[in-house]
Design a protein around this motif. Structure first.
Motif, PDB file in Angstrom:
ATOM      1  N   HIS A  60       1.005   4.960   1.795  1.00 54.15           N
ATOM      2  CA  HIS A  60       0.381   5.712   2.881  1.00 54.15           C
ATOM      3  C   HIS A  60       0.706   7.194   2.715  1.00 54.15           C
ATOM      4  O   HIS A  60       1.858   7.554   2.475  1.00 54.15           O
ATOM      5  N   GLN A  98       0.844  -1.186   0.000  1.00 55.31           N
ATOM      6  CA  GLN A  98       0.000   0.000   0.000  1.00 55.31           C
ATOM      7  C   GLN A  98       0.880   1.236   0.000  1.00 55.31           C
ATOM      8  O   GLN A  98       2.067   1.159   0.320  1.00 55.31           O
ATOM      9  N   GLN A 142      -1.096   4.245  -6.860  1.00 52.23           N
ATOM     10  CA  GLN A 142      -2.302   3.561  -6.413  1.00 52.23           C
ATOM     11  C   GLN A 142      -3.305   3.374  -7.540  1.00 52.23           C
ATOM     12  O   GLN A 142      -3.979   2.369  -7.623  1.00 52.23           O
TER      13      GLN A 142
END
Lengths: 630, 630
Positions: free
Chosen positions: B46, B44, B365
């Motif tokens: 962040h 991921q 993303q």
């Protein structure tokens, strides 16, 4: 990669044979044919395959029928999988054999029936009783057992400190280092660093223990609660935990670089934290790379039904892709301990630890989870290092013979010292605390919070009259007495407490299992039954018994370190069922396992040890039972 | 987990500091604030984070601004990332420093500019010249260099056998084992087991060498061609290869449980096998778990442009999710060698090896690959063990000083013996083969197949007349002469061959780099230029030179083992550009690196060594240049 012991011959001694078989120059020992193959390396299912085994290892996976065409009549024995699915054996990355109250070889039988071929066992319980000698006993048992047995060295014996509890041993950093060097191919990690408050506070002993693992390149297993505690815990070098209770902390842990072992167990029990923690994957969208499944503690009556195979089923039920779920139960634990080139997948040269599931590949691939029942994950057959140990869900004759040999040899693993560990004075010390002089008091009460892992700390203000008996106080306030009797050094020391919400009526339970120091823990609403129960456990040198109105309602004798018996899991489960029935009949609100945690001074908020009442919201400290009211 | 050397203080010495900083009790050494964080553990990105560094390690990642609020004016120095992305440093899992013709510290400078903070180097080339002493030199250089330098022990010195080529050393299983034990925290694997035909055939020496790694729990790196060879190779315990040339063999390798290192390089070059092999993921749907990116060999003039950062870009261009691509370049190599608790991610307690990319999280993303240019993956800033080594894409002053110290110390890593390695007789042996007596012959011709890694074996039937000069034969059939002069033991031995399709006109090239034995390889269409080129390389004690019509067109002096120079990458690249230019001007069809492989007797189909022409379609064997025609 760790160099580890294997049940199959060491890889370096058989690479030429494996190459010859894989290259078709030599005949394999056995072939599992007409199968689907669950490939956790590629995350795919391959159809119409066969798997060749030689020297206890996987030599080749190829199109079904290849061996028969290649070798004809002089070929290997062929097992017909009838189109069912071959999957890698499951690996339990965190568990305590002692919780099942049986020896390792008896544990192994049930584990194999569940498709678990490897365990990473933390012998924390026996270490609290018998110290380094106890760990050596478990390793001796584990190495003889039909199971890939690896150990993690308990990191917190005692769980807290000699000031707050008395254990049977003191595992210092030096002792832990010695043990790691004694079994370099069996000990793969430091076990469950559960005194996390001490680690967060920079405690020298706890960090000295972590250093013993780090110096040797060994993994450190952990145990932590509280999202705010994740950064300093992870920064200390701890690499996993099985205590994630929800998706948020599980996500925090992985983002800090730690493994999360999703703990599965009987639904609704305190052990069943998987359904919440798995949300880190299913809702927060994290990669599953750092997730494993584990069992942690399993009572003998839950062992067969709630093994690692159940954990896979539960993960799938919670929405996980079945391939991912089996991977988290097989390959990921092997990766966590750096042994993936030996165990955890059906990759070539790996040990042939294989589970046959009566499930069609399409069910996995289509991710049609609703079609996957609990039965889908029950092993039909199991091979351990290439030898078949389970057929039609039952132990093979070969496995039975092997277990019989282990049972006959039990005294070689556990010498006589292991059978004499309940050392309390012949004259049982007082089990109820002395009453204070008349006055108004604040009583520190241990509040049961079902399902029972966490407890509450309540204050009860009351008036005590001169000469009032303690049992009257219990009755008036619907409380139960609890006492922990030091059993390792025969000091006669007793710690006392009172419990709200335990629910027992006209009875008592005594146990030589009481996490983690395993002093003799007794609870009841009257001193007479408490005394009888205590004396019976002492007489048997270990076990659990339930008395009511002077009658023995149920009993399990646990003579090995006061923690385990030498019977099979089925026999032990039947005995434990009688304990559960007796506890229910007396109105107990929690089960035996949670009861045995009432002495574990590392879980919030209040516990009782032989040193007394321990407040565990901060670093563990003794608090009085009665305090003058302000 | 492997216990490894780290540039940061060993973790076991700093866990208390890390816990204190992560818990907010102490001030971190530095904070990288106002950043996005690429989390390869959770997969991921962040947003709005800051990263705390202490003792060269990552102590905490939290909301941006936390340190300033917590510590105020007495706080740490804060680097403002201006919203750009912090990613873990790249790790190259398979590479040969010598291919870049520079020393390790000079290599390190360019690696850092490319965001590569860790290399797993196989010092196979210097080992072929100087044996175990050469490997020790590279390790000494690597340990002094500003780079996480780990080594794999060359497994095939000589690449084949003394009967088919003469190397400067003979690394027996015993010697390899000794070396592994000498550097347990630097040597993490056995290197590139490239004699795969011998492994498949069950050769005792090669399996003995594999055993040395397996006995110690070390990884084995490989090199294999041919889908049919995958099962016996994987079954032999080899764990990776970087030679997968298409999606099919890459899928076979992973399904056998092996790692695939996707090799990236200049587009269209023989090194650029990533675009085909990556189809195992993008088309065959395999999990990316067992895939890494690597560079293998990189000429100095390609080193800056085609580093690991380029490999990530190329993987993304081929359709991979950017997060997956960076993970395959950072975390996965660390996992492959079991060092993920030290390197490869921004997990807490890991060494602070960090790359700052001027790329927005949304671009990662949203997987909007078209927005990601080559420039997106060029590091803006780099930190190595918490020290900033690159700023605005340039070396920091701190890095420059560190490199200057290494350059000043070069003779301490490479003693004088390393500078005297071209041992051929003063009187140059004949560089053209003797002509056979008159008759009809079948000539075994080495056919160049661009881009140049594989070669063909062609038969040419021709009539030889009495007294016909060899050069006339070359002219008539548009052939080139090639010779390999043994340079390690001054035997004066020369192996001869003829080459079709090399294209050189009126010139010659000589080189002391000629994989893997690194004898002196010379190619040309006339003996006079061949002789001059050979003599110049001997005079300089190593290097490459191109002569044409008696004139020196271009030269690189490589005095360290005849393989490397002591200059920087930029200087070396400029010299190598002159070689490339001269080769082009003479009409050569392949580049220098592929030329230097014409002596590598483990790649199909025909090669030339000091022992003569070697057929490599099966186990390597010598064949005559001229055979009587049938």
């Amino acid at each position: 990669m760790a160099k580890i012991r294997t049940l199959a011959p060491p890889k370096h001694t058989v690479t030429r044979s494996l190459a010859a078989v894989a290259g078709g120059r030599e005949v394999p020992d056995a072939v599992l044919s007409n199968a689907q193959v669950l490939d956790v390396n590629a995350r795919q299912v391959h159809a119409e395959r066969e798997l060749w085994v030689t020297a206890g290892r996987i030599a080749r996976i190829c199109r079904s029928g290849t061996a028969t065409s290649a070798f004809g009549k002089g070929g290997p024995s062929v097992y017909d999988c009838q189109g069912a699915l071959l999957a890698p054996g499951l690996c339990d990355p965190h568990m305590h054999v002692e919780s099942s109250k049986v020896t390792v070889h008896n544990y192994a039988e049930t584990a194999l029936l569940n498709g678990t071929t490897t365990v990473f066992a933390d012998s924390h319980e026996i270490a609290n009783v018998l110290g380094i000698e106890g760990i050596r006993m478990m390793i001796a048992d584990g190495m003889a057992a039909p199971l890939n047995f690896y150990a993690t060295v308990p990191s917190t014996v005692p769980a807290t400190a000699p000031e707050t509890e008395t254990a049977g041993a003191d595992l210092t950093p030096e002792v832990i280092g010695l043990l790691m060097d004694e079994f370099p191919e069996v000990i793969l990690a430091l076990g469950e660093a559960m005194n996390y408050p001490a680690i967060l506070a920079g405690d020298a002993r706890q960090h000295g223990i972590l250093a013993e693992a780090l110096k040797r390149g060994l993994a450190i297993s952990g145990h932590v609660y509280g999202r705010e505690n994740v950064p300093p815990y992870a920064a200390s070098g701890v690499g996993d935990t099985h205590e994630a209770i929800d998706g948020e902390i599980a996500a925090d842990l992985v983002r800090a670089g730690m493994w999360v072992f999703l703990r599965s167990g009987p639904p609704g029990s305190a052990w069943d934290s998987l359904p919440e923690a798995i949300k880190a994957i299913t809702q927060h969208g994290l990669s599953d790379r750092l997730f494993c499944l584990c069992t942690d503690d399993r009572s003998p009556n839950h062992l067969l039904s709630f093994g690692m195979d159940y954990a896979v089923f539960e993960a799938v039920s919670e929405g996980l892709d079945p391939l991912a779920a089996w991977t988290m139960g097989s390959l990921h634990p092997a990766l966590r301990y750096g042994v993936e080139e030996e165990l955890g997948s059906l990759g070539l040269s790996r040990q042939a630890d294989i589970v046959l599931l009566d499930i069609q590949a399409g069910e996995f691939q289509a991710r049609s989870r609703k079609d996957l029942s609990r039965a889908s994950f029950r092993p039909v057959a199991v091979w351990l290092a290439g030898e078949q140990v389970v057929e039609e869900g039952q132990p093979t004759e070969r496995l039975k013979r092997r277990l019989d040999r282990c049972r006959a040899d039990v005294k070689t693993y556990y010498p006589s010292a292991a059978f004499q560990t309940v050392n309390i004075p012949e004259a049982t010390p007082p089990l109820l605390p002395p009453m204070p002089k008349a006055g108004r008091y604040r009583v520190n009460v241990l509040r049961i919070l079902p399902p029972g892992i966490l407890t509450g700390h309540e204050a009860l203000e009351l008036e005590i009259e001169e000469g009032q008996p303690f049992e009257e106080l219990l009755r008036h306030h619907d409380l139960t007495a609890i006492a922990s009797l030091e059993r390792h050094h025969k000091t006669g020391r007793v710690g006392h407490g009172v419990v709200k919400g335990f629910g027992i009526k006209e009875g008592a339970i005594a146990s030589s299992i009481a996490h983690d120091a395993h002093n003799l823990l007794v609870i009841g609403d009257n001193e007479a039954d408490m005394k009888r129960a205590t004396e019976e456990v002492r007489r048997q040198q270990g076990g659990i018994c339930v008395f009511s109105r002077g009658q023995l309602l149920a009993q399990v004798v646990l003579p090995v370190a006061g923690l385990m018996c030498t019977q099979s899991v089925a026999e032990t489960a039947a005995r434990m069922d009688t304990i559960a029935g007796a506890m229910r009949s007396l109105g107990c609100s929690i089960s035996f396992m949670e009861f045995s945690l009432l002495a574990l001074a590392v879980i919030p908020e209040l516990r009782v040890t032989d040193r007394g009442l321990i407040s565990t919201t901060q670093a563990p400290k003794i608090i009085p039972l009665f305090e003058p009211a302000s």
